[in-house]
Design an enzyme around this catalytic site. Sequence first.
Site, PDB file in Angstrom:
ATOM      1  N   LYS A   1       0.822  -1.211   0.000  1.00 23.07           N
ATOM      2  CA  LYS A   1       0.000   0.000   0.000  1.00 23.07           C
ATOM      3  C   LYS A   1       0.855   1.260   0.000  1.00 23.07           C
ATOM      4  O   LYS A   1       0.463   2.275  -0.580  1.00 23.07           O
ATOM      5  CB  LYS A   1      -0.954   0.015   1.194  1.00 23.07           C
ATOM      6  CG  LYS A   1      -2.086  -0.991   1.042  1.00 23.07           C
ATOM      7  CD  LYS A   1      -3.175  -0.759   2.061  1.00 23.07           C
ATOM      8  CE  LYS A   1      -4.316  -1.758   1.830  1.00 23.07           C
ATOM      9  NZ  LYS A   1      -5.339  -1.687   2.868  1.00 23.07           N
TER      10      LYS A   1
ATOM     11  N   LYS B   1      -5.091 -10.663  -5.917  1.00 20.24           N
ATOM     12  CA  LYS B   1      -6.234 -10.887  -5.029  1.00 20.24           C
ATOM     13  C   LYS B   1      -7.404  -9.978  -5.411  1.00 20.24           C
ATOM     14  O   LYS B   1      -7.192  -8.820  -5.767  1.00 20.24           O
ATOM     15  CB  LYS B   1      -5.714 -10.593  -3.621  1.00 20.24           C
ATOM     16  CG  LYS B   1      -6.691 -10.436  -2.542  1.00 20.24           C
ATOM     17  CD  LYS B   1      -5.984 -10.039  -1.251  1.00 20.24           C
ATOM     18  CE  LYS B   1      -5.929  -8.533  -1.097  1.00 20.24           C
ATOM     19  NZ  LYS B   1      -5.566  -8.047   0.223  1.00 20.24           N
TER      20      LYS B   1
ATOM     21  N   LYS C   1     -11.232  -4.551  -2.726  1.00 18.34           N
ATOM     22  CA  LYS C   1     -12.269  -3.517  -2.715  1.00 18.34           C
ATOM     23  C   LYS C   1     -11.884  -2.303  -3.543  1.00 18.34           C
ATOM     24  O   LYS C   1     -12.731  -1.494  -3.881  1.00 18.34           O
ATOM     25  CB  LYS C   1     -12.527  -3.056  -1.269  1.00 18.34           C
ATOM     26  CG  LYS C   1     -13.208  -4.081  -0.404  1.00 18.34           C
ATOM     27  CD  LYS C   1     -13.895  -3.391   0.764  1.00 18.34           C
ATOM     28  CE  LYS C   1     -14.160  -4.322   1.925  1.00 18.34           C
ATOM     29  NZ  LYS C   1     -13.126  -4.257   2.980  1.00 18.34           N
TER      30      LYS C   1
END
Length: 325
Positions: free
Chosen positions: A110, A191, A194
Site C-alpha cells: 500500500k 487478489k 475492494k
Amino acid sequence: MARIFSGIQPSGQLHIGNYLGALRNWVREQNDDALYCVVDLHALTEDVDPAEVRRGSLELAVGLLAVGLDPEVCTIFVQSHVPEHARLSWLLECTVTYGELTRMTQFKDKSKRGDVVRGGLLTYPVLMAADIFLYNTEVVPVGDDQRQHMELTRVLAERFNNRFGETFVVPEAMVPTFAARVMDLQDPTRKMSKSELSPQGTVNMYDDADTVARKVRRAVTDTDGEVRWDREGKPGVANLLEILAALGDEDPKAVAERYETYGALKDDVAGALIEALAPIRARRDELLEDPAVVRALLARGADRAGEMASVTYARAAAAMGLLAP
Ligand code: TYM
C-alpha cells in the site's frame, strides 16, 4: 464456546472474496460470544472522503446483517464508537518495533501505491491487534491476506504478557481451506480487492444476476482447455473451482472432475453465485429502507462491546504503569 472477534473496513464495495474468505465464517461461527466490527478507524489510513466513510460504515453494517449475522445472537458495532480501540492501540504502539511494522507486506504494497504514506498506514496492524485483545479473543475468522497481521498480533500479545504480566489472550486465526484468497477474475495472480482498479475482475455482493454472469463468463483462464485444480499452473481455473467448491462446501479437486469445458464450469460458477447472492441483495434492500433500526442496533452493540473493552483497557494501562484516574 470460543470468544470470536473479526473486523472489516468500510471502504469500497463488499465483494465475494470478503464473503467466501471471511463473512461466511462469521455467520457460521456466530454465537453469544462473537463480536463483529465495522473498522472505520482503519479506513482512515487511506484517502478519506468523510461523507463516504460515514455512508460506507452504515452500509457495511447493513451488509453484515444481510449476509446473515443476527444481532440477537452476536454483537455488531462500529470501532470508533468504542474509544478503547484507539487508546489500547497507543499502548501497543509503544511495544511494537518500527522494523516489525515496515516488514508487513500489506504496508509495503500500500505504501508503494500512493504518493503520501501516512503514519496510520504503518501502525494499522497495531490497531488491529488492539481490536482483537480488547475482547479476550481466542479465534479470529479472516481471509488469507490477514495471516501476517495475525502473526504480529500473536507476537505482541506474548511480548506484552512476558514484559508486563499476563494481560492478553493469544488469539488464533481461522482461515478457510479453500477460497481464503479469492483472486481477481481478470488477473488471477492478484487478489480480488475492494479498490476500484479492476471492476470487471471483482464480483460485488450486490451485483445483479446479469452482471455476475457477464463477469464470470469473461473471467481469464488459459489456453490449455483442461479443467484441473492447479493454483500455480492454472490460477484462473483454480480460482473458479475454489469459488464453486466453497459455495457448495466441496473440495475443488472433486468439483474439477465433473467438468469437461471451461464454459460449463463458468456457467455453474455464475449460477451458484447468483443463487447465493440474490437473497443477500434482497435483504439488504429491505434493511436500507429503515436505517434508524440499524443505527439503534449499532448503539446497542457498542454498549455491549464497550463494557468489555473498558475492563481490558484498564488492565493493560495498569500493567504498563499508568496511574489510575
Ligand atoms: P478487509 O476489510 O480488507 O477485509 C475483510 C475480510 O475479508 C477478507 N478478504 C478476502 N478473503 C478472501 N479473498 C479475498 N480476495 C479477500 N479480500 C478480503 C479479509 O481477509 C478479511 O478477513 N485488517 C482487516 C480488518 C480488521 C480486522 C481487525 C480483522 C481490522 N481489525 C481485527 C480481524 C480482526 C482488513 O482490512 O480486512
